[in-house]
Design a protein around this motif. Structure first.
Motif, PDB file in Angstrom:
ATOM      1  N   VAL A 103      17.002  61.711  33.919  1.00 10.96           N
ATOM      2  CA  VAL A 103      17.504  61.826  35.356  1.00 10.96           C
ATOM      3  C   VAL A 103      18.813  61.640  35.379  1.00 10.96           C
ATOM      4  CG1 VAL A 103      16.976  61.136  37.652  1.00 10.96           C
ATOM      5  CG2 VAL A 103      15.012  61.403  36.037  1.00 10.96           C
ATOM      6  N   LEU A 104      19.393  62.399  36.300  1.00  7.33           N
ATOM      7  CA  LEU A 104      20.800  62.340  36.604  1.00  7.33           C
ATOM      8  C   LEU A 104      21.257  60.726  37.311  1.00  7.33           C
ATOM      9  CD1 LEU A 104      23.794  63.673  36.617  1.00  7.33           C
ATOM     10  CD2 LEU A 104      23.165  64.350  39.062  1.00  7.33           C
ATOM     11  N   THR A 105      22.281  60.165  36.894  1.00  6.26           N
ATOM     12  CA  THR A 105      22.583  59.112  37.467  1.00  6.26           C
ATOM     13  C   THR A 105      23.568  59.411  38.504  1.00  6.26           C
ATOM     14  OG1 THR A 105      22.412  57.642  35.632  1.00  6.26           O
ATOM     15  CG2 THR A 105      23.893  56.853  37.261  1.00  6.26           C
ATOM     16  N   LYS A 106      23.648  58.747  39.954  1.00  6.24           N
ATOM     17  CA  LYS A 106      24.409  59.185  41.097  1.00  6.24           C
ATOM     18  C   LYS A 106      25.864  59.236  40.491  1.00  6.24           C
ATOM     19  CE  LYS A 106      25.097  58.386  46.046  1.00  6.24           C
ATOM     20  NZ  LYS A 106      25.078  57.851  46.985  1.00  6.24           N
ATOM     21  N   ASN A 107      26.607  60.253  40.849  1.00  4.34           N
ATOM     22  CA  ASN A 107      28.268  60.345  40.569  1.00  4.34           C
ATOM     23  C   ASN A 107      28.489  60.168  39.201  1.00  4.34           C
ATOM     24  OD1 ASN A 107      28.121  60.589  43.319  1.00  4.34           O
ATOM     25  ND2 ASN A 107      29.222  58.853  43.743  1.00  4.34           N
ATOM     26  N   GLU A 108      27.757  60.777  38.342  1.00  6.76           N
ATOM     27  CA  GLU A 108      28.004  60.683  36.735  1.00  6.76           C
ATOM     28  C   GLU A 108      28.664  61.802  36.320  1.00  6.76           C
ATOM     29  OE1 GLU A 108      25.015  60.333  32.770  1.00  6.76           O
ATOM     30  OE2 GLU A 108      24.127  60.613  34.785  1.00  6.76           O
ATOM     31  N   ALA A 109      29.812  61.069  35.420  1.00  4.54           N
ATOM     32  CA  ALA A 109      30.622  62.075  34.900  1.00  4.54           C
ATOM     33  C   ALA A 109      30.371  62.409  33.365  1.00  4.54           C
ATOM     34  CB  ALA A 109      32.154  61.366  34.716  1.00  4.54           C
ATOM     35  N   PHE A 110      30.626  63.641  33.100  1.00  4.38           N
ATOM     36  CA  PHE A 110      30.294  64.500  31.737  1.00  4.38           C
ATOM     37  C   PHE A 110      31.865  64.906  31.148  1.00  4.38           C
ATOM     38  CE2 PHE A 110      26.693  64.471  34.456  1.00  4.38           C
ATOM     39  CZ  PHE A 110      25.614  63.877  33.415  1.00  4.38           C
ATOM     40  N   PHE A 133      26.481  68.941  43.381  1.00  7.49           N
ATOM     41  CA  PHE A 133      28.005  69.587  43.040  1.00  7.49           C
ATOM     42  C   PHE A 133      28.546  69.205  41.650  1.00  7.49           C
ATOM     43  CE2 PHE A 133      32.495  70.587  43.707  1.00  7.49           C
ATOM     44  CZ  PHE A 133      32.429  71.730  44.041  1.00  7.49           C
ATOM     45  N   ILE A 134      28.961  70.076  41.020  1.00  8.81           N
ATOM     46  CA  ILE A 134      29.303  69.461  39.724  1.00  8.81           C
ATOM     47  C   ILE A 134      31.112  70.086  39.534  1.00  8.81           C
ATOM     48  CG2 ILE A 134      29.440  69.719  37.226  1.00  8.81           C
ATOM     49  CD1 ILE A 134      26.686  68.985  38.462  1.00  8.81           C
ATOM     50  N   THR A 135      31.827  69.074  39.637  1.00  8.12           N
ATOM     51  CA  THR A 135      33.204  69.363  39.644  1.00  8.12           C
ATOM     52  C   THR A 135      33.909  70.175  38.486  1.00  8.12           C
ATOM     53  OG1 THR A 135      33.911  67.209  39.111  1.00  8.12           O
ATOM     54  CG2 THR A 135      33.711  67.446  41.298  1.00  8.12           C
ATOM     55  N   TYR A 144      27.568  65.123  41.540  1.00  7.60           N
ATOM     56  CA  TYR A 144      27.584  64.588  42.515  1.00  7.60           C
ATOM     57  C   TYR A 144      26.211  65.004  43.460  1.00  7.60           C
ATOM     58  CZ  TYR A 144      32.340  63.117  42.631  1.00  7.60           C
ATOM     59  OH  TYR A 144      33.486  62.471  42.488  1.00  7.60           O
ATOM     60  N   LEU A 145      25.199  64.082  43.896  1.00  4.29           N
ATOM     61  CA  LEU A 145      24.101  64.187  44.403  1.00  4.29           C
ATOM     62  C   LEU A 145      24.430  64.472  46.015  1.00  4.29           C
ATOM     63  CD1 LEU A 145      22.927  62.790  42.062  1.00  4.29           C
ATOM     64  CD2 LEU A 145      20.996  62.215  43.560  1.00  4.29           C
ATOM     65  N   LEU A 146      24.145  65.738  46.664  1.00  5.93           N
ATOM     66  CA  LEU A 146      24.795  66.024  48.013  1.00  5.93           C
ATOM     67  C   LEU A 146      23.704  65.349  48.988  1.00  5.93           C
ATOM     68  CD1 LEU A 146      25.478  69.779  47.955  1.00  5.93           C
ATOM     69  CD2 LEU A 146      27.095  67.742  47.369  1.00  5.93           C
ATOM     70  N   LYS A 147      24.258  64.587  50.227  1.00  9.46           N
ATOM     71  CA  LYS A 147      23.205  64.017  50.886  1.00  9.46           C
ATOM     72  C   LYS A 147      22.769  64.956  51.940  1.00  9.46           C
ATOM     73  CE  LYS A 147      23.505  60.465  54.391  1.00  9.46           C
ATOM     74  NZ  LYS A 147      24.089  59.311  55.351  1.00  9.46           N
ATOM     75  N   ARG A 148      21.344  65.035  51.866  1.00 12.94           N
ATOM     76  CA  ARG A 148      20.362  65.841  52.399  1.00 12.94           C
ATOM     77  C   ARG A 148      20.379  65.661  54.288  1.00 12.94           C
ATOM     78  NH1 ARG A 148      15.196  66.257  48.672  1.00 12.94           N
ATOM     79  NH2 ARG A 148      15.937  67.724  47.025  1.00 12.94           N
ATOM     80  N   GLN A 149      19.994  66.885  54.915  1.00  8.29           N
ATOM     81  CA  GLN A 149      19.677  66.546  56.386  1.00  8.29           C
ATOM     82  C   GLN A 149      18.536  65.789  56.357  1.00  8.29           C
ATOM     83  OE1 GLN A 149      20.065  70.768  56.549  1.00  8.29           O
ATOM     84  NE2 GLN A 149      21.132  70.311  58.659  1.00  8.29           N
ATOM     85  N   ILE A 200      32.078  63.242  48.133  1.00 14.33           N
ATOM     86  CA  ILE A 200      32.964  62.018  47.549  1.00 14.33           C
ATOM     87  C   ILE A 200      32.601  60.641  48.347  1.00 14.33           C
ATOM     88  CG2 ILE A 200      35.023  60.805  47.169  1.00 14.33           C
ATOM     89  CD1 ILE A 200      34.784  63.313  45.568  1.00 14.33           C
ATOM     90  N   THR A 201      32.240  60.852  49.666  1.00 13.48           N
ATOM     91  CA  THR A 201      31.972  59.691  50.511  1.00 13.48           C
ATOM     92  C   THR A 201      30.556  59.720  51.014  1.00 13.48           C
ATOM     93  OG1 THR A 201      32.594  60.864  52.581  1.00 13.48           O
ATOM     94  CG2 THR A 201      34.455  59.794  51.208  1.00 13.48           C
ATOM     95  N   ASP A 202      29.782  60.952  50.971  1.00 11.20           N
ATOM     96  CA  ASP A 202      28.394  60.961  51.547  1.00 11.20           C
ATOM     97  C   ASP A 202      28.490  61.213  53.036  1.00 11.20           C
ATOM     98  OD1 ASP A 202      26.907  61.374  49.251  1.00 11.20           O
ATOM     99  OD2 ASP A 202      26.104  59.399  49.284  1.00 11.20           O
ATOM    100  N   GLU A 203      29.712  61.091  53.564  1.00 13.43           N
ATOM    101  CA  GLU A 203      29.673  61.319  55.175  1.00 13.43           C
ATOM    102  C   GLU A 203      29.233  62.685  55.462  1.00 13.43           C
ATOM    103  OE1 GLU A 203      33.056  59.571  57.612  1.00 13.43           O
ATOM    104  OE2 GLU A 203      33.805  58.936  55.736  1.00 13.43           O
TER     105      GLU A 203
END
Length: 248
Positions: A31-38, A161-163, A170-175, A209-212
């Motif tokens: 499972v992906l860790t939040k905001n993980e770099a590769f 979203f993968i930069t 990044y995991l995008l915050k859902r509605q 980046i901020t989850d806002e």
């Protein structure tokens, strides 16, 4: 003499098959860790990841991935080792070091074939699943697949979203926390950090980046086609930064 030759041929055949099998290595995704770099560097030239094309006249073009001298096989069902694949319809490096790549399996049975990150970490290869559970509803089939947003990165299933270059996931915050974002990608903010989705009734904006997040209701007579929505947004809105410096 004939029996000896036959036995020798059988031993050679068995040895050859075993040798081929050793060149296919199965990986169970984590499972992906939040905001993980590769974006790890490869310290040894032998730790190379290579993408190969497999083209047969009777089949569609497939891609395969090799790490060192072994073909990468991904176990698509964690509980069943027999359910695995070595074939991909999409494979692309996501960092400049070419130690991480994004792949999508060749799975014609699913509404959207699974997407994974294959990455080198501390001299070992690992596979990370880009999948989040979603309940039935409007977002169930929204944004499925891989959407390349230029050099900025890749949008996956409206959920990740993968930069580009740095390969940070990044995991995008859902509605709705239980359901995938129910909309279509519309645009990125000028600083390339806020993603704007056109949902049926509003604009949904999420800064990865901020989850806002921020929503903006549509007028009732706005057409549903993305080009028309894009044109309307361009003519009626402009991006502004809030007190935290986030563009909406």
């Amino acid at each position: 003499m004939k029996k000896c030759l036959l036995a020798l041929m059988l031993m050679t055949l068995i040895f050859g098959c075993s040798k081929d099998e050793e060149k296919i290595k199965n990986y169970v995704p984590r499972v992906l860790t939040k905001n993980e770099a590769f974006n790890q560097y490869s310290e040894q030239k032998a730790d190379s990841i290579t993408i190969y094309k497999l083209n047969k006249p009777e089949q569609d073009e497939w891609l395969s991935v090799k790490f060192r001298d072994s073909t990468v096989s991904i176990q698509t069902d964690p509980s069943d080792a027999k359910k695995s694949t070595q074939h991909f319809t999409f494979a692309e490096f996501i960092n400049t070091q070419k130690t991480s790549l994004l792949v999508q399996t060749a799975d014609a049975t699913a509404s959207a074939a699974p997407v994974y990150i294959i990455s080198l970490k501390d001299g070992k290869l690992e596979v990370v699943s880009l999948e989040r559970p979603t309940k039935p509803g409007p977002g169930e089939k929204s944004g499925l697949g891989i959407n390349r947003l230029g050099r900025t990165g890749h949008l996956i299933n409206n959920d990740f979203f993968i930069t580009g270059v740095t390969a940070k996931a990044y995991l995008l915050k859902r509605q709705d926390p239980e359901q995938r974002i129910a909309g279509k990608f519309l645009m990125l903010s000028p600083d390339r950090q806020t993603i704007v989705f056109a949902t049926p009734k509003e604009l949904y904006q999420v800064n990865f980046i901020t989850d806002e997040t921020l929503t903006q209701a549509f007028p009732g007579d706005l057409p549903s086609e993305v080009p028309a929505i894009y044109s309307w947004v361009q003519n009626n809105f402009s991006f502004q930064k809030n007190k935290q410096g986030v563009s909406f």
